[in-house]
Design a protein around this motif. Structure first.
Motif, PDB file in Angstrom:
ATOM      1  N   PRO A  71       2.272  75.943  16.946  1.00  0.00           N
ATOM      2  CA  PRO A  71       1.430  77.102  17.230  1.00  0.00           C
ATOM      3  C   PRO A  71       2.221  78.357  17.612  1.00  0.00           C
ATOM      4  N   HIS A  72       3.509  78.193  17.863  1.00  0.00           N
ATOM      5  CA  HIS A  72       4.334  79.331  18.261  1.00  0.00           C
ATOM      6  C   HIS A  72       4.674  80.218  17.072  1.00  0.00           C
ATOM      7  N   MET A  73       5.290  79.617  16.011  1.00  0.00           N
ATOM      8  CA  MET A  73       5.706  80.423  14.865  1.00  0.00           C
ATOM      9  C   MET A  73       5.450  79.737  13.530  1.00  0.00           C
ATOM     10  N   ASP A  74       4.512  78.797  13.512  1.00  0.00           N
ATOM     11  CA  ASP A  74       4.074  78.122  12.279  1.00  0.00           C
ATOM     12  C   ASP A  74       5.146  77.283  11.594  1.00  0.00           C
ATOM     13  N   VAL A  75       6.201  76.898  12.283  1.00  0.00           N
ATOM     14  CA  VAL A  75       7.231  76.027  11.712  1.00  0.00           C
ATOM     15  C   VAL A  75       6.637  74.636  11.540  1.00  0.00           C
ATOM     16  N   PRO A  76       6.864  73.973  10.388  1.00  0.00           N
ATOM     17  CA  PRO A  76       6.329  72.617  10.206  1.00  0.00           C
ATOM     18  C   PRO A  76       6.887  71.647  11.256  1.00  0.00           C
ATOM     19  N   LEU A  77       6.005  70.954  11.943  1.00  0.00           N
ATOM     20  CA  LEU A  77       6.448  69.978  12.941  1.00  0.00           C
ATOM     21  C   LEU A  77       7.020  68.723  12.300  1.00  0.00           C
ATOM     22  N   ILE A  81       6.640  65.835  20.964  1.00  0.00           N
ATOM     23  CA  ILE A  81       7.325  66.277  19.760  1.00  0.00           C
ATOM     24  C   ILE A  81       7.933  67.643  20.076  1.00  0.00           C
ATOM     25  N   ARG A  82       9.180  67.837  19.612  1.00  0.00           N
ATOM     26  CA  ARG A  82       9.908  69.078  19.865  1.00  0.00           C
ATOM     27  C   ARG A  82      10.058  69.852  18.562  1.00  0.00           C
ATOM     28  N   CYS A  83       9.625  71.098  18.573  1.00  0.00           N
ATOM     29  CA  CYS A  83       9.771  71.973  17.410  1.00  0.00           C
ATOM     30  C   CYS A  83      11.249  72.324  17.237  1.00  0.00           C
ATOM     31  N   ARG A  84      11.719  72.276  16.003  1.00  0.00           N
ATOM     32  CA  ARG A  84      13.134  72.547  15.750  1.00  0.00           C
ATOM     33  C   ARG A  84      13.488  74.020  15.892  1.00  0.00           C
ATOM     34  N   ALA A  85      12.509  74.907  15.769  1.00  0.00           N
ATOM     35  CA  ALA A  85      12.808  76.339  15.779  1.00  0.00           C
ATOM     36  C   ALA A  85      13.252  76.853  17.150  1.00  0.00           C
ATOM     37  N   ASN A 122       1.572  78.139  29.103  1.00  0.00           N
ATOM     38  CA  ASN A 122       0.282  78.806  29.275  1.00  0.00           C
ATOM     39  C   ASN A 122       0.038  79.914  28.263  1.00  0.00           C
ATOM     40  N   GLN A 123       1.030  80.220  27.442  1.00  0.00           N
ATOM     41  CA  GLN A 123       0.905  81.304  26.476  1.00  0.00           C
ATOM     42  C   GLN A 123       0.640  80.811  25.061  1.00  0.00           C
ATOM     43  N   LEU A 124       0.848  79.529  24.814  1.00  0.00           N
ATOM     44  CA  LEU A 124       0.713  78.986  23.464  1.00  0.00           C
ATOM     45  C   LEU A 124      -0.593  78.221  23.288  1.00  0.00           C
ATOM     46  N   ASP A 125      -1.129  78.278  22.074  1.00  0.00           N
ATOM     47  CA  ASP A 125      -2.265  77.430  21.734  1.00  0.00           C
ATOM     48  C   ASP A 125      -1.819  75.975  21.742  1.00  0.00           C
ATOM     49  N   SER A 126      -2.745  75.065  21.931  1.00  0.00           N
ATOM     50  CA  SER A 126      -2.457  73.632  21.865  1.00  0.00           C
ATOM     51  C   SER A 126      -2.322  73.209  20.408  1.00  0.00           C
ATOM     52  N   LEU A 127      -1.667  72.069  20.205  1.00  0.00           N
ATOM     53  CA  LEU A 127      -1.625  71.476  18.874  1.00  0.00           C
ATOM     54  C   LEU A 127      -3.038  71.133  18.447  1.00  0.00           C
TER      55      LEU A 127
END
Length: 104
Positions: free
Chosen positions: A44-50, A61-65, A83-88
Motif C-alpha cells: 500500500p506504500h508504493m504499489d510494489v508487488p509483495l 511480510i516485508r516489502c523489498r522496496a 498509522n500513515q499506511l493503508d492496511s493490506l
C-alpha cells in the motif's frame, strides 16, 4: 458465486508464495508459520508487488522496496509509518476437497 481453485493443499508449506490473477485482481497466496493467506499483491506504500517481498517469522511480510513489514493477520503495517499506511487488502480463502481457492 463460483469457486476458483488456486492451489492444491499438498503443495502448501511454510515459505510458499505464489502470485495469481483472478479476474481483475492481482493476488498473492502465501503460507507463513503454518497459516495460509491471500492478499492483494501490492504494497500500500508504493504499489510494489509483495510477491517480491520476504516472509518474516511471526506472520509478517516485508516489502523489498522500503523494508516495511505488514502483519498478515491484521494487514497493518509495523514501524514508524504504521498509522500513515493503508492496511493490506485481504481475501477470504475457501477450501474445497484438496484445493484452496476463492469464491468469485
Amino acid at each position: 458465486m463460483a469457486f476458483v481453485p488456486l492451489e492444491k493443499l499438498s503443495r502448501l508449506h511454510d515459505g510458499y508464495q505464489k502470485a495469481v490473477t483472478v479476474g481483475r485482481h492481482n493476488l498473492l497466496l502465501l503460507q507463513v508459520d503454518g497459516n495460509t493467506y491471500l492478499i492483494e499483491n501490492r504494497c500500500p506504500h508504493m504499489d510494489v508487488p509483495l510477491s517480491q517481498g520476504v516472509q518474516v517469522p511471526g506472520g509478517l511480510i516485508r516489502c523489498r522496496a522500503h523494508g516495511i513489514e505488514f502483519n498478515l493477520e491484521t494487514g497493518k503495517a509495523l514501524g514508524p509509518l504504521a498509522n500513515q499506511l493503508d492496511s493490506l487488502k485481504k481475501f477470504t480463502l475457501v477450501y474445497d476437497g484438496d484445493q484452496v481457492g476463492i469464491e468469485m
